[in-house]
Motif scaffolding. Structure first.
Motif, mmCIF file in Angstrom:
data_model
loop_
_atom_site.group_PDB
_atom_site.id
_atom_site.type_symbol
_atom_site.label_atom_id
_atom_site.label_comp_id
_atom_site.label_asym_id
_atom_site.label_seq_id
_atom_site.Cartn_x
_atom_site.Cartn_y
_atom_site.Cartn_z
ATOM 1 N N LEU A 201 24.546 -19.835 -7.919
ATOM 2 C CA LEU A 201 25.524 -18.914 -7.350
ATOM 3 C C LEU A 201 25.328 -17.489 -7.869
ATOM 4 O O LEU A 201 25.489 -16.515 -7.137
ATOM 5 C CB LEU A 201 26.943 -19.389 -7.665
ATOM 6 C CG LEU A 201 27.409 -20.652 -6.930
ATOM 7 C CD1 LEU A 201 28.723 -21.149 -7.514
ATOM 8 C CD2 LEU A 201 27.557 -20.390 -5.433
ATOM 9 N N GLN A 202 24.953 -17.362 -9.143
ATOM 10 C CA GLN A 202 24.773 -16.041 -9.735
ATOM 11 C C GLN A 202 23.448 -15.399 -9.340
ATOM 12 O O GLN A 202 23.373 -14.187 -9.146
ATOM 13 C CB GLN A 202 24.868 -16.132 -11.255
ATOM 14 C CG GLN A 202 26.260 -16.485 -11.758
ATOM 15 C CD GLN A 202 26.314 -16.642 -13.266
ATOM 16 O OE1 GLN A 202 25.282 -16.654 -13.926
ATOM 17 N NE2 GLN A 202 27.503 -16.752 -13.810
ATOM 18 N N ALA A 203 22.398 -16.221 -9.223
ATOM 19 C CA ALA A 203 21.062 -15.684 -8.964
ATOM 20 C C ALA A 203 20.787 -15.496 -7.481
ATOM 21 O O ALA A 203 20.024 -14.607 -7.087
ATOM 22 C CB ALA A 203 20.004 -16.612 -9.566
ATOM 23 N N ASN A 204 21.385 -16.320 -6.642
ATOM 24 C CA ASN A 204 21.075 -16.316 -5.212
ATOM 25 C C ASN A 204 22.353 -16.321 -4.388
ATOM 26 O O ASN A 204 22.558 -17.167 -3.529
ATOM 27 C CB ASN A 204 20.232 -17.545 -4.847
ATOM 28 C CG ASN A 204 19.033 -17.724 -5.754
ATOM 29 O OD1 ASN A 204 18.141 -16.907 -5.773
ATOM 30 N ND2 ASN A 204 19.026 -18.800 -6.529
ATOM 31 N N ARG A 205 23.208 -15.360 -4.659
ATOM 32 C CA ARG A 205 24.559 -15.345 -4.092
ATOM 33 C C ARG A 205 24.581 -15.504 -2.576
ATOM 34 O O ARG A 205 25.394 -16.247 -2.026
ATOM 35 C CB ARG A 205 25.257 -14.043 -4.486
ATOM 36 C CG ARG A 205 26.708 -13.944 -4.008
ATOM 37 C CD ARG A 205 27.279 -12.572 -4.346
ATOM 38 N NE ARG A 205 28.628 -12.421 -3.842
ATOM 39 C CZ ARG A 205 29.723 -12.661 -4.531
ATOM 40 N NH1 ARG A 205 29.624 -13.085 -5.772
ATOM 41 N NH2 ARG A 205 30.915 -12.493 -4.004
ATOM 42 N N SER B 152 30.946 -14.313 -9.995
ATOM 43 C CA SER B 152 30.151 -15.285 -9.251
ATOM 44 C C SER B 152 29.898 -16.506 -10.131
ATOM 45 O O SER B 152 29.528 -16.372 -11.297
ATOM 46 C CB SER B 152 28.805 -14.669 -8.841
ATOM 47 O OG SER B 152 28.989 -13.573 -7.989
ATOM 48 N N GLY B 153 30.081 -17.680 -9.559
ATOM 49 C CA GLY B 153 29.836 -18.901 -10.324
ATOM 50 C C GLY B 153 30.889 -19.193 -11.367
ATOM 51 O O GLY B 153 30.675 -20.031 -12.255
ATOM 52 N N VAL C 21 27.268 -13.344 -15.858
ATOM 53 C CA VAL C 21 26.637 -12.952 -14.597
ATOM 54 C C VAL C 21 25.532 -11.930 -14.855
ATOM 55 O O VAL C 21 24.417 -12.052 -14.327
ATOM 56 C CB VAL C 21 27.677 -12.373 -13.617
ATOM 57 C CG1 VAL C 21 26.997 -11.893 -12.334
ATOM 58 C CG2 VAL C 21 28.747 -13.404 -13.294
ATOM 59 N N ILE C 22 25.829 -10.926 -15.681
ATOM 60 C CA ILE C 22 24.838 -9.893 -15.998
ATOM 61 C C ILE C 22 23.637 -10.503 -16.710
ATOM 62 O O ILE C 22 22.480 -10.180 -16.416
ATOM 63 C CB ILE C 22 25.478 -8.786 -16.863
ATOM 64 C CG1 ILE C 22 26.552 -8.044 -16.050
ATOM 65 C CG2 ILE C 22 24.423 -7.811 -17.380
ATOM 66 C CD1 ILE C 22 27.424 -7.124 -16.868
ATOM 67 N N LYS C 23 23.888 -11.427 -17.638
ATOM 68 C CA LYS C 23 22.804 -12.088 -18.367
ATOM 69 C C LYS C 23 21.871 -12.836 -17.432
ATOM 70 O O LYS C 23 20.641 -12.748 -17.527
ATOM 71 C CB LYS C 23 23.399 -13.052 -19.393
ATOM 72 C CG LYS C 23 22.382 -13.680 -20.303
ATOM 73 C CD LYS C 23 22.198 -15.168 -20.275
ATOM 74 C CE LYS C 23 22.900 -16.034 -19.340
ATOM 75 N NZ LYS C 23 22.227 -17.351 -19.144
ATOM 76 N N THR C 24 22.432 -13.561 -16.467
ATOM 77 C CA THR C 24 21.612 -14.314 -15.522
ATOM 78 C C THR C 24 20.738 -13.380 -14.695
ATOM 79 O O THR C 24 19.539 -13.626 -14.511
ATOM 80 C CB THR C 24 22.505 -15.155 -14.585
ATOM 81 O OG1 THR C 24 23.238 -16.094 -15.363
ATOM 82 C CG2 THR C 24 21.664 -15.896 -13.557
#
Length: 282
Positions: free
Chosen positions: A34-38, A244-245, A210-213
């Motif tokens: 969810l975070q990487a490929n919203r 997200s996520g 989210v930022i870390k991912t």
């Protein structure tokens, strides 16, 4: 609370890490997707039908990244509990909320530095954007493309996420157990305290996750990636992009934290199995 030997802390932490990783890896996979490929159709189809749910659960699609998760979480949780048990001894008998925050944050920061390369590999496995075939192959590919410091991509964001989480969690967990359950180590008190503390800590620290991912799945320089990612996230969907996520992470973090402390507390009760252990209360 109680201080315990490094052996008890290590075994308890390792058992906690094993149980939590195997049980809750699907939630971590979904959160990363969810975070990487919203906006990806792949993410939109995760829950589109019973067939997709079946494929994800039974055909092990949602367990992608289990190997690096095990390699990271088992020693990581063990390291955290060992470090925490040793730091506790420095504070003696007077451990208030502020001390709990400091102990939790410091223990987690040390742990993050130790296991960060495995955290990076796990995130990239789960994102589906990299063709890593093994942990060793992932290390070689990252070093070849990004040099040795590439293994620590996202370290700052991970510390910003995990150190406050652990500090806040430990403060709420300790407070709830002492004030609500009179210091009881029962299964009910440990589980309820863990769930509540995990929920509050997750809510506060999720934007950093989210930022870390996003940083860890980029190949550009980390400092420029951070400057681009924060505005880009806001442009995607405003403040909601930073959450997200959140639902799968909330579920996983609360369940993992509660389960980890439950397993850890139960292993401590079996400390008589460790001849060198000495447990003292304070």
């Amino acid at each position: 609370m109680a201080t315990e030997s490094a052996a008890v802390s290590f075994v308890g932490g390792a058992c906690s890490g094993l149980v939590c990783t195997v049980l809750f890896q699907p939630l971590d996979f979904i959160k990363t997707q969810l975070q990487a490929n919203r906006s990806s159709p792949k993410v939109q189809n995760l829950f589109s039908s019973k067939a997709q749910l079946y494929r994800g659960l039974v055909e092990r699609a949602w367990w992608i990244g289990l190997r690096p998760s095990l390699a990271k979480t088992i020693p990581g949780v063990a390291c955290y509990f060992v470090t925490l048990s040793q730091i506790k001894k420095m504070y003696g008998t007077d451990v208030g909320p502020v001390s709990a925050v400091i102990m939790g944050a410091l223990s987690r920061t040390i742990t993050v530095v130790v296991v960060q390369p495995l955290t990076l590999i796990k995130t990239r496995y789960e994102s589906g954007r990299f063709g890593y075939k093994s942990i060793g192959g992932a290390v070689r590919a990252i070093v070849a493309q990004e040099r040795l410091h590439g293994l620590y991509r996202g370290l700052g964001a991970t510390i910003v996420r995990d150190a406050p989480f652990s500090g806040i969690y430990l403060a709420f967990y300790s407070h709830l157990k002492q004030r609500t359950f009179a210091g009881s180590d029962s299964v009910a008190s440990t589980t309820i305290s863990g769930l509540v503390a995990g929920s509050l800590a997750s809510l506060i620290t999720h934007p950093a996750d989210v930022i870390k991912t996003r940083i860890q799945i980029q190949n550009t320089a980390q400092h420029s990636a951070l400057r681009r990612i924060v505005p880009a996230l806001y442009q995607e969907a405003g403040v909601s992009s930073f959450y997200s996520g959140f639902v799968p992470r909330l579920a996983r973090r609360t369940l993992v934290s509660a389960t980890a402390w439950l397993v850890y507390e139960e292993v401590k009760k079996k400390s008589y199995l460790f001849p060198t252990s000495r447990i003292s209360t304070y």
